[in-house]
Design a protein around this motif. Structure first.
Motif, mmCIF file in Angstrom:
data_model
loop_
_atom_site.group_PDB
_atom_site.id
_atom_site.type_symbol
_atom_site.label_atom_id
_atom_site.label_comp_id
_atom_site.label_asym_id
_atom_site.label_seq_id
_atom_site.Cartn_x
_atom_site.Cartn_y
_atom_site.Cartn_z
ATOM 1 N N VAL A 55 39.954 -2.491 5.331
ATOM 2 C CA VAL A 55 39.796 -1.353 4.137
ATOM 3 C C VAL A 55 38.919 -1.554 3.985
ATOM 4 C CG1 VAL A 55 40.533 -0.319 2.345
ATOM 5 C CG2 VAL A 55 42.017 -0.461 4.532
ATOM 6 N N GLU A 56 37.567 -1.420 3.593
ATOM 7 C CA GLU A 56 36.426 -1.367 2.744
ATOM 8 C C GLU A 56 36.551 -0.738 1.472
ATOM 9 O OE1 GLU A 56 33.134 -0.332 4.980
ATOM 10 O OE2 GLU A 56 33.855 -0.629 6.511
ATOM 11 N N ARG A 57 37.106 0.529 0.666
ATOM 12 C CA ARG A 57 37.599 1.449 -0.341
ATOM 13 C C ARG A 57 38.596 1.827 -0.504
ATOM 14 N NH1 ARG A 57 33.029 2.416 -2.792
ATOM 15 N NH2 ARG A 57 34.414 2.519 -4.784
ATOM 16 N N ILE A 58 39.371 1.468 -1.480
ATOM 17 C CA ILE A 58 40.314 2.116 -1.870
ATOM 18 C C ILE A 58 40.795 3.684 -2.761
ATOM 19 C CG2 ILE A 58 42.640 1.301 -2.378
ATOM 20 C CD1 ILE A 58 42.256 -2.141 -1.736
ATOM 21 N N VAL A 59 41.602 4.619 -2.584
ATOM 22 C CA VAL A 59 41.553 4.906 -4.232
ATOM 23 C C VAL A 59 42.560 5.195 -3.760
ATOM 24 C CG1 VAL A 59 40.882 7.476 -4.159
ATOM 25 C CG2 VAL A 59 39.759 6.897 -2.557
ATOM 26 N N CYS A 60 42.784 5.234 -5.700
ATOM 27 C CA CYS A 60 44.011 5.595 -5.715
ATOM 28 C C CYS A 60 44.636 6.852 -6.584
ATOM 29 C CB CYS A 60 44.553 4.423 -7.072
ATOM 30 S SG CYS A 60 46.238 4.599 -7.387
ATOM 31 N N VAL A 64 37.878 -0.955 -5.966
ATOM 32 C CA VAL A 64 38.713 0.782 -5.454
ATOM 33 C C VAL A 64 38.364 1.333 -6.662
ATOM 34 C CG1 VAL A 64 41.159 1.114 -6.744
ATOM 35 C CG2 VAL A 64 40.766 -1.179 -6.001
ATOM 36 N N ILE A 65 38.405 2.883 -6.580
ATOM 37 C CA ILE A 65 38.160 3.941 -7.241
ATOM 38 C C ILE A 65 39.584 4.752 -7.680
ATOM 39 C CG2 ILE A 65 37.835 5.160 -5.294
ATOM 40 C CD1 ILE A 65 35.153 6.089 -6.626
ATOM 41 N N ARG A 66 39.211 5.440 -9.036
ATOM 42 C CA ARG A 66 40.870 6.866 -9.406
ATOM 43 C C ARG A 66 40.216 7.873 -8.529
ATOM 44 N NH1 ARG A 66 40.533 6.464 -16.089
ATOM 45 N NH2 ARG A 66 42.106 7.770 -15.415
ATOM 46 N N LEU A 70 48.274 5.864 -12.674
ATOM 47 C CA LEU A 70 47.222 4.125 -12.188
ATOM 48 C C LEU A 70 46.471 3.729 -12.369
ATOM 49 C CD1 LEU A 70 51.018 3.799 -9.962
ATOM 50 C CD2 LEU A 70 50.483 3.234 -12.536
ATOM 51 N N GLY A 71 45.733 5.008 -11.979
ATOM 52 C CA GLY A 71 43.948 4.555 -11.259
ATOM 53 C C GLY A 71 42.892 4.403 -12.844
ATOM 54 N N GLY A 72 43.466 4.333 -13.732
ATOM 55 C CA GLY A 72 42.363 3.249 -14.394
ATOM 56 C C GLY A 72 43.168 2.141 -13.816
ATOM 57 N N LEU A 73 44.410 2.001 -14.748
ATOM 58 C CA LEU A 73 44.127 0.689 -14.296
ATOM 59 C C LEU A 73 43.669 -0.607 -12.987
ATOM 60 C CD1 LEU A 73 45.714 -2.007 -14.901
ATOM 61 C CD2 LEU A 73 48.521 -1.207 -14.538
ATOM 62 N N ALA A 74 44.382 0.536 -12.183
ATOM 63 C CA ALA A 74 43.814 0.311 -10.355
ATOM 64 C C ALA A 74 41.973 -0.563 -10.332
ATOM 65 C CB ALA A 74 44.280 1.528 -9.463
ATOM 66 N N GLU A 75 41.089 0.670 -10.655
ATOM 67 C CA GLU A 75 40.143 0.432 -11.027
ATOM 68 C C GLU A 75 39.744 -0.854 -11.699
ATOM 69 O OE1 GLU A 75 37.034 4.547 -10.635
ATOM 70 O OE2 GLU A 75 38.314 3.543 -13.126
ATOM 71 N N THR A 76 40.430 -1.192 -12.616
ATOM 72 C CA THR A 76 40.694 -2.607 -13.300
ATOM 73 C C THR A 76 40.744 -4.326 -12.388
ATOM 74 O OG1 THR A 76 42.730 -2.915 -14.553
ATOM 75 C CG2 THR A 76 40.444 -1.348 -15.230
ATOM 76 N N LEU A 77 41.388 -3.355 -11.573
ATOM 77 C CA LEU A 77 41.933 -5.184 -10.956
ATOM 78 C C LEU A 77 40.978 -5.157 -9.098
ATOM 79 C CD1 LEU A 77 45.341 -3.447 -10.584
ATOM 80 C CD2 LEU A 77 44.594 -5.802 -12.115
ATOM 81 N N ASP A 78 40.027 -4.432 -8.640
ATOM 82 C CA ASP A 78 39.298 -5.030 -7.966
ATOM 83 C C ASP A 78 38.074 -4.104 -7.781
ATOM 84 O OD1 ASP A 78 38.501 -4.941 -4.875
ATOM 85 O OD2 ASP A 78 39.623 -6.656 -5.015
ATOM 86 N N SER A 112 33.273 3.263 6.482
ATOM 87 C CA SER A 112 34.386 3.138 8.063
ATOM 88 C C SER A 112 35.775 2.809 7.755
ATOM 89 C CB SER A 112 33.771 2.330 9.308
ATOM 90 O OG SER A 112 33.993 0.876 9.224
ATOM 91 N N SER A 113 36.109 2.394 6.432
ATOM 92 C CA SER A 113 38.114 2.480 6.369
ATOM 93 C C SER A 113 38.124 3.175 5.294
ATOM 94 C CB SER A 113 37.784 1.503 7.509
ATOM 95 O OG SER A 113 37.323 -0.077 6.331
ATOM 96 N N ILE A 114 39.066 3.288 4.968
ATOM 97 C CA ILE A 114 39.109 3.584 3.306
ATOM 98 C C ILE A 114 41.091 3.699 3.996
ATOM 99 C CG2 ILE A 114 39.516 5.591 4.636
ATOM 100 C CD1 ILE A 114 38.417 6.102 1.316
ATOM 101 N N GLY A 115 41.093 2.606 2.759
ATOM 102 C CA GLY A 115 42.869 2.713 2.117
ATOM 103 C C GLY A 115 43.092 3.762 1.004
ATOM 104 N N PHE A 116 44.670 4.197 1.159
ATOM 105 C CA PHE A 116 44.634 4.591 -0.229
ATOM 106 C C PHE A 116 46.278 4.322 -1.209
ATOM 107 C CE2 PHE A 116 43.005 7.774 1.826
ATOM 108 C CZ PHE A 116 41.782 8.924 1.323
ATOM 109 N N ILE A 117 46.428 4.424 -2.624
ATOM 110 C CA ILE A 117 47.628 3.891 -2.900
ATOM 111 C C ILE A 117 47.881 5.304 -3.131
ATOM 112 C CG2 ILE A 117 48.821 2.728 -4.425
ATOM 113 C CD1 ILE A 117 46.053 0.711 -4.075
ATOM 114 N N HIS A 118 49.126 5.564 -3.078
ATOM 115 C CA HIS A 118 49.878 7.073 -3.202
ATOM 116 C C HIS A 118 50.849 6.965 -3.819
ATOM 117 C CE1 HIS A 118 46.856 9.175 -0.400
ATOM 118 N NE2 HIS A 118 47.974 8.355 0.603
#
Length: 212
Positions: A68-73, A89-91, A78-86, A3-9
């Motif tokens: 936010v429930e899920r986060i997309v980088c 997070v999905i790349r 940076l996406g591969g690193l971001a996935e390892t942090l939580d 129901s909620s999604i966050g983006f890291i751009h």
């Protein structure tokens, strides 16, 4: 259902792209964006340092604190690193890479930044290894196009990528390594399937889970 999604751009242009995609595919989902262009430049200059990890972790925690429930980088560097942090997070390029390997073993990767190539190669090879498949990757760099991107000349950026796309042959599928490249597909004549990450990522994120 999410129901909620966050983006890291790392580029502000992605805000409108992903806002539109989520609105089309899952209109009841709330969206939050964080834009940090300095992170990409820092990664290009210094690599994926602990300082970048700390900054990404802070952004992730803030998005989670906002519900936010899920986060997309959306940055492939940076996406591969971001996935390892939580685990939330999905790349952005993961679903695209999975689709590429399902399409064929000969894969062309098109990138406008050399910093994107290594994480894209690593992702494709990891998925192929997990599926016990052998793949062959060829890369095509259009480094001059990035100058147009930085100058906010989107038309020139996409046209230069389209020119490179038309030169590719003898592969089963073409992967656009950066989300910003998606618009180049409509500008080129190419019979080989071309995959870009934005729509594939959002469709995969909201796809109903298959029962075991």
């Amino acid at each position: 259902m999410i129901s909620s999604i966050g983006f890291i751009h790392t580029a502000s242009m992605h805000v409108a792209t992903f806002e539109q995609l989520v609105g089309e595919i899952q209109p009841n989902c709330t969206v939050e964006h964080v834009v940090m262009p300095t992170l990409l430049e820092q990664a290009r200059q210094e690599g994926l340092t602990s300082a970048i990890s700390q900054q990404l972790t802070q952004i992730i925690k803030q998005l989670q604190a906002n519900g936010v429930e899920r986060i997309v980088c959306t940055c492939s560097t940076l996406g591969g690193l971001a996935e390892t942090l939580d685990p939330t997070v999905i790349r952005v390029d993961r679903a695209m890479a999975e689709q590429a390997i399902a399409t064929g073993s000969r894969i062309a990767v098109v990138a406008a930044l050399t910093s994107t190539l290594e994480p894209t190669y690593a992702l494709l090879n990891a998925i192929a290894q997990h599926q016990a498949k052998t793949i062959e990757i060829r890369d095509y760099c259009c480094l001059d196009a990035w100058k147009s991107f930085l100058a906010n000349d989107q038309a020139s950026y996409l046209q230069q990528i389209a020119i490179v796309l038309e030169t590719i042959d003898q592969v089963d599928v073409i992967v656009l390594a950066q989300a910003s490249m998606a618009g180049a597909i409509q500008l080129c004549q190419q019979n080989i399937p071309i995959l870009s990450s934005p729509r594939i990522a959002i469709e995969a994120l909201f796809k109903p889970k298959q029962a075991a």
